[in-house]
Design a protein around this motif. Structure first.
Motif, mmCIF file in Angstrom:
data_model
loop_
_atom_site.group_PDB
_atom_site.id
_atom_site.type_symbol
_atom_site.label_atom_id
_atom_site.label_comp_id
_atom_site.label_asym_id
_atom_site.label_seq_id
_atom_site.Cartn_x
_atom_site.Cartn_y
_atom_site.Cartn_z
ATOM 1 N N GLU A 125 0.853 -1.202 0.000
ATOM 2 C CA GLU A 125 0.000 0.000 0.000
ATOM 3 C C GLU A 125 0.888 1.252 0.000
ATOM 4 O OE1 GLU A 125 -3.234 0.153 -0.318
ATOM 5 O OE2 GLU A 125 -3.671 -1.984 -0.210
ATOM 6 N N ASP A 126 1.676 1.308 -1.062
ATOM 7 C CA ASP A 126 2.767 2.265 -1.212
ATOM 8 C C ASP A 126 2.396 3.703 -0.849
ATOM 9 O OD1 ASP A 126 5.366 2.565 -1.974
ATOM 10 O OD2 ASP A 126 4.914 2.908 -4.086
ATOM 11 N N VAL A 127 1.291 4.170 -1.363
ATOM 12 C CA VAL A 127 0.897 5.557 -1.150
ATOM 13 C C VAL A 127 0.812 5.828 0.354
ATOM 14 C CG1 VAL A 127 -0.869 7.278 -1.636
ATOM 15 C CG2 VAL A 127 -0.455 5.436 -3.282
ATOM 16 N N GLU A 128 0.166 4.915 1.055
ATOM 17 C CA GLU A 128 -0.083 5.107 2.478
ATOM 18 C C GLU A 128 1.164 4.803 3.318
ATOM 19 O OE1 GLU A 128 -2.553 2.074 4.045
ATOM 20 O OE2 GLU A 128 -3.215 3.249 5.764
ATOM 21 N N MET A 162 -4.178 0.047 3.342
ATOM 22 C CA MET A 162 -5.478 -0.515 3.648
ATOM 23 C C MET A 162 -5.620 -1.880 2.980
ATOM 24 S SD MET A 162 -7.053 1.820 5.393
ATOM 25 C CE MET A 162 -6.324 3.354 5.907
ATOM 26 N N LYS A 221 -7.626 -3.701 -0.965
ATOM 27 C CA LYS A 221 -7.146 -3.715 -2.337
ATOM 28 C C LYS A 221 -7.823 -4.803 -3.177
ATOM 29 C CE LYS A 221 -2.586 -3.772 -4.398
ATOM 30 N NZ LYS A 221 -1.180 -3.820 -4.006
ATOM 31 N N LEU A 254 3.723 9.798 -4.883
ATOM 32 C CA LEU A 254 2.812 8.665 -4.742
ATOM 33 C C LEU A 254 1.347 9.065 -4.643
ATOM 34 C CD1 LEU A 254 4.979 6.459 -2.395
ATOM 35 C CD2 LEU A 254 4.667 6.195 -4.836
ATOM 36 N N TYR A 255 1.065 10.307 -4.242
ATOM 37 C CA TYR A 255 -0.340 10.709 -4.227
ATOM 38 C C TYR A 255 -0.893 10.738 -5.643
ATOM 39 C CZ TYR A 255 1.031 15.410 -5.734
ATOM 40 O OH TYR A 255 1.524 16.464 -6.449
ATOM 41 N N ILE A 273 -0.382 8.233 -7.788
ATOM 42 C CA ILE A 273 -0.791 6.895 -8.251
ATOM 43 C C ILE A 273 -2.111 6.536 -7.568
ATOM 44 C CG2 ILE A 273 1.462 6.075 -8.997
ATOM 45 C CD1 ILE A 273 1.662 4.448 -6.422
ATOM 46 N N THR A 274 -3.012 7.499 -7.664
ATOM 47 C CA THR A 274 -4.367 7.302 -7.162
ATOM 48 C C THR A 274 -5.334 7.811 -8.228
ATOM 49 O OG1 THR A 274 -4.583 9.478 -6.109
ATOM 50 C CG2 THR A 274 -3.530 7.749 -4.824
ATOM 51 N N THR A 300 -6.514 4.194 -4.394
ATOM 52 C CA THR A 300 -5.055 4.192 -4.357
ATOM 53 C C THR A 300 -4.512 3.035 -5.180
ATOM 54 O OG1 THR A 300 -5.017 2.876 -2.346
ATOM 55 C CG2 THR A 300 -4.982 5.264 -2.088
ATOM 56 N N MET A 301 -3.189 3.094 -5.409
ATOM 57 C CA MET A 301 -2.488 2.073 -6.188
ATOM 58 C C MET A 301 -3.139 1.885 -7.557
ATOM 59 S SD MET A 301 -0.293 1.725 -3.889
ATOM 60 C CE MET A 301 0.807 0.496 -4.527
#
Lengths: 437, 443
Positions: free
Chosen positions: A189-192, B1, B4, B415-416, B418-419, B424-425
């Motif tokens: 969960e890279d972003v987080e 979280m 996914k 990384l914000y 890649i949402t 996310t992700m």
């Protein structure tokens, strides 16, 4: 003590693997008992744990709802995920490090792999879970960002390989063949997980180290062949950011909208100015000092920085060559400016500044634009001391001014100082970022 | 979280539904025709012989985003073709006189600028910025009015990667999707990036990374004919080749993305410079001496720091200029973070190989491989550390891995980004798929 525990721990792991082997033998050759025996082999060079915890950022001015976090135990303000170095701790101490993560993650370094004297660097990772968020059973990994030509198994990107669930262990094997400055982080969960603080700096010492002919200290950033990257002192300069709402959201079982991202705090070595100038805690990963419970020992007079042990103060003596290793795992570009001393960029993204034909592409500058996920190695020569009492001081700061203050304007954020002393004032560095005082 | 898997399942359902819907649409047949003779993976070149003429028509249509949203877009399509996003990748040769006829189907003036090209003509006269009667700039170049056309031409005088995009209200029109890539092949040949021997690459491994961004409120305002205050511009989606992950790794021209023809999966074999096996006589079936090539282009409005795992890019050119000194010195540099600025193009070559040569038989990984029950397995993992080997999966889990191939991620490291407006992700993520050396069992 350290060896005893590691051996027992490995035997435990080996035992569970052996039980599984009995059931799985027909499925695959990969769980042969012979390999289980090998698990009793070398102890890890480092043993890290992923967990959650709390750090301190200036509580004033507050950010409505989000900062300081009303769940934060005093004197802390901000919820994080992070790593801790648990090398040598016993199992009781290890369990006690849940909710004791630090930021940034422990600085560590590895010698360049020497085919003539091969030695694996073994990094064991465990996952202690999240005390504040028991509902989240996220796995963790270590992704060594920038490691070249690595198989997915040791890359730590969970979708294409494996990750470490709560209570489990995995050992990453590193044979770094390219010296320079890198970074590492959890890639689950890279972003987080990255934003929450599971980020740190790692570098690789070159095989050229020890050559006192090319440079008297025998310490180099790269295998330059000419001593141009020789240095006397070295300092990690790790950049990260905190968006208070996202950190609050994780503690309060909420989800932030990531496209609203902004950096409320910009951190240098896990701290904001003036805390960047405070002393180091225990930062030598290979000789860690902890209290009886296994926790980091609060820094006298700076107890709020207990889990932010890495100082960003740069100390040196006139005429010395100082290597600054910058890495940015924030999400925004930084513009690190050193006022009054020019820096020579000798490496970028763990690559010596040379073309394929050897053309020198190093350059001098006063400002480094460092993107998210980028690293720079720069060397400066400490100018002569002016002769007054105390050190001469120079300021290193983020020219993106909003990120060199602490919300209220003024001086803060990604800002530190270079202190230049007369010759003979400082002891030799025992490890990177050591003040020598 | 840990939500996914749910997101993936939801996306899968959405994709299936959309695929069903669009399979009825006539557009898909056109796309399928366009897809013939095109690779399923890798950069899709649109060519038109020597001294080519391309007709680009502005169209509007919808794209599908990773959160299940659809987005109204504008785009350049080849004449007679339906809307596509992004515009076609125009591949020409150094020295070609390139003619681009712009046909405008939108209700406002549009244009095309070709940054990096000199001497561009518009209807046979030098292309000029346009001003209104008060001297205010209205377009960076000559325009095609609604229902009209404009013919641009230029000599592609030097090789490299370039952007073409709207020069008219670009703050709106480029963001609405009026952009594409232009690749100029060097005189040395199509398997070179520049006229340098050290820029040679494996022409089976050429990839495009075109990075863009979308503020849905801008697109909604355009769709509804409303005014959008540019001071409020705030991207919520970021895309690679006009798609967000996981769509980004679907094949080129995949049926469920009828208007987003370009995938971003990179599929390669390991670099292996040895023509013979260790006996020095037997030809090495895995011989693959040349690197792959990636053309990075940023049509967004801020830096996109793109991070390829495990295979640094050697940056050999920027903005259509080889990185060389006045005497041909090599000024290339290796990067693990391709921090490409707005409007920039970077040309990168890369080699992937396992530096340790791990294999199950005689060079195993020096750790005990954990019991599958004790690890979290990723959906692309083969169950084995070794290339070309499939291992056991945890009970109840299946893998998308086909033949023990490796997957190595590449993604934007801001990384914000890649949402996808809450998911996310996703966004600008893709994978490098490394197939075992030939011969292999891969489909």
């Amino acid at each position: 003590m350290h060896k005893q525990f590691s051996r027992r721990d490995f035997l435990k792991a080996a035992g569970s693997a052996a039980i599984a082997t009995i059931g799985m033998q027909k499925l695959s050759k990969i769980l042969l008992p012979a390999e289980v025996v090998k698990a009793q082999g070398p102890a890890p060079d480092l043993y890290f744990a992923g967990t959650d915890g709390w750090i301190y950022l200036p509580p004033d001015p507050p950010i409505s709802f989000f900062h300081p976090d009303n769940l934060a135990p005093a004197p802390f303000t901000t919820y994080i995920f992070g790593f801790r170095n648990i090398t040598g701790l016993n199992s009781t101490q290890i369990s006690a490090q849940k909710e004791k993560a630090q930021h940034n993650a422990p600085l560590f370094w590895v010698n360049q792999y020497d085919p003539a004297n091969p030695k694996d660097f073994r990094m064991q990772l465990t996952n202690l879970g999240l005390a504040v968020r028991p509902d989240l059973t996220d796995s963790h990994t270590i992704h060594w960002h920038g490691f070249r030509n690595v198989i997915p198994f040791f890359d730590g990107e969970p979708t294409s390989s494996i990750s470490v669930p709560v209570g489990q262990n995995f050992t990453y094997i590193y044979r770094p063949r390219e010296p320079g400055t890198y970074m590492y982080h959890c890639h689950v969960e890279d972003v987080e997980h990255v934003h929450m603080g599971m980020t740190g700096l790692v570098f690789v010492r070159p095989l050229q180290d020890g050559n006192t002919t090319l440079y008297p200290s025998g310490k180099f950033a790269y295998n330059d062949g000419d001593g141009s990257t020789g240095f006397d002192r070295e300092f990690a300069m790790f950049l990260s950011e905190v968006w208070a709402e996202a950190h609050w959201a994780d503690a309060h079982i909420q989800l932030p909208e990531w496209s609203d991202y902004h950096a409320d705090f910009a951190l240098l070595n896990g701290r904001v100015h003036p805390d960047t100038l405070a002393p180091n805690g225990s930062i030598d990963p290979f000789n860690p000092v902890r209290d009886a419970s296994g926790d980091l020992i609060p820094i006298s007079g700076y107890e709020h920085l207990q889990h932010q042990p890495l100082s960003a103060l740069i100390t040196c003596q006139q005429g010395e060559r100082v290597l600054l290793r910058f890495a940015n795992l924030g999400f925004k570009e930084a513009a690190m400016t050193l006022a009054g001393i020019k820096m020579r960029v000798v490496g970028r993204d763990a690559t010596l500044m040379r073309g394929r034909d050897g053309t020198n592409t190093s350059y001098e500058t006063n400002t480094l634009s460092i993107s998210a996920g980028e690293s720079f190695d720069v060397i400066f020569t400490a100018p002569p001391h002016s002769g007054g009492s105390g050190p001469d001081k120079y300021v290193l700061y983020n020219r993106s001014y909003a990120r060199s203050d602490n919300l209220a304007g003024g001086f803060g954020g990604q800002r530190t100082e270079v202190h230049v002393y007369p010759a003979g004032s400082l002891a030799a560095q025992q490890y990177p970022n050591d003040w020598g005082i | 979280m840990s939500t996914k898997m749910f997101k993936w399942m939801r996306l899968g359902v959405i994709m299936l539904l959309l695929a069903g819907m669009f399979s009825l649409a006539p557009e898909q047949q056109v796309q399928t025709a366009a897809a013939q003779n095109q690779p399923s993976v890798g950069m899709v070149c649109t060519t038109a012989g020597s001294n080519p003429t391309f007709t680009l028509a502005t169209q509007s249509g919808y794209i599908i985003l990773p959160d299940g949203n659809t987005m109204f877009m504008w785009g350049y399509s080849l004449g007679g073709q339906p809307f596509q996003h992004p515009g076609p990748v125009l591949c020409v040769n150094e020295g070609d006189t390139v003619t681009v006829i712009l046909q405008n189907n939108l209700a406002e003036d549009v244009s095309i600028v070709f940054p990096g090209q000199e001497g561009v003509l518009a209807n046979s006269a030098p292309a000029q910025p346009q001003f209104d009667g008060s001297g205010n700039l209205t377009s960076l170049t000559n325009v095609a009015p609604p229902g009209g056309s404009m013919t641009y031409s230029f000599v592609a005088s030097h090789p490299g990667s370039f952007i073409y995009e709207s020069g008219t209200h670009p703050e709106k029109q480029v963001r609405m999707g009026l952009f594409g890539a232009l690749i100029v092949r060097p005189a040395m040949g199509p398997d070179f990036v520049y006229n340098r021997a050290d820029s040679q690459f494996d022409s089976n491994e050429e990839f495009l990374v075109l990075l863009s961004e979308i503020d849905p409120y801008l697109n909604q305002a355009v769709e509804q004919g409303k005014i959008f205050n540019m001071n409020y511009y705030h991207p919520r989606y970021w895309l690679i080749n006009g798609r967000g992950f996981p769509d980004s790794i679907a094949d080129n021209f995949t049926s469920w993305l009828p208007n987003q023809p370009y995938g971003a999966l990179a599929r390669i074999h390991p670099w292996d410079p040895n023509p013979f096996l260790s006996d020095g006589v037997t030809p090495n079936p895995a011989y693959k001496p040349y690197p792959g090539a990636i053309h990075y282009l940023n049509v967004g409005t801020e830096d996109f720091p793109f991070h390829p795992h495990g295979n640094n890019g050697l940056v050999i050119g920027r903005d259509g200029q080889p990185l060389e000194g006045p005497a041909g010195e090599d000024l290339s540099f290796e990067k693990f973070d391709i921090n490409i600025g707005p409007g920039q193009t970077w040309d990168v070559i890369f080699k992937w190989y396992d530096a340790e040569g791990y294999n199950e038989a005689n060079n195993p990984v020096p750790i005990t491989i954990p019991d599958p029950a004790n690890m979290t397995y990723g959906m692309f993992y083969s169950g084995s550390p070794y290339l070309g080997v499939m291992g056991p999966m945890p009970v109840g889990m299946s893998t998308l891995n086909q033949c023990g191939e490796f997957y190595i991620i590449s993604h934007n490291h801001a990384l914000y980004q890649i949402t996808s407006w809450g998911v996310t992700m996703s966004g600008p993520i893709t994978y490098l798929r490394i197939d075992p050396p030939l011969p292999n069992m891969c489909p």
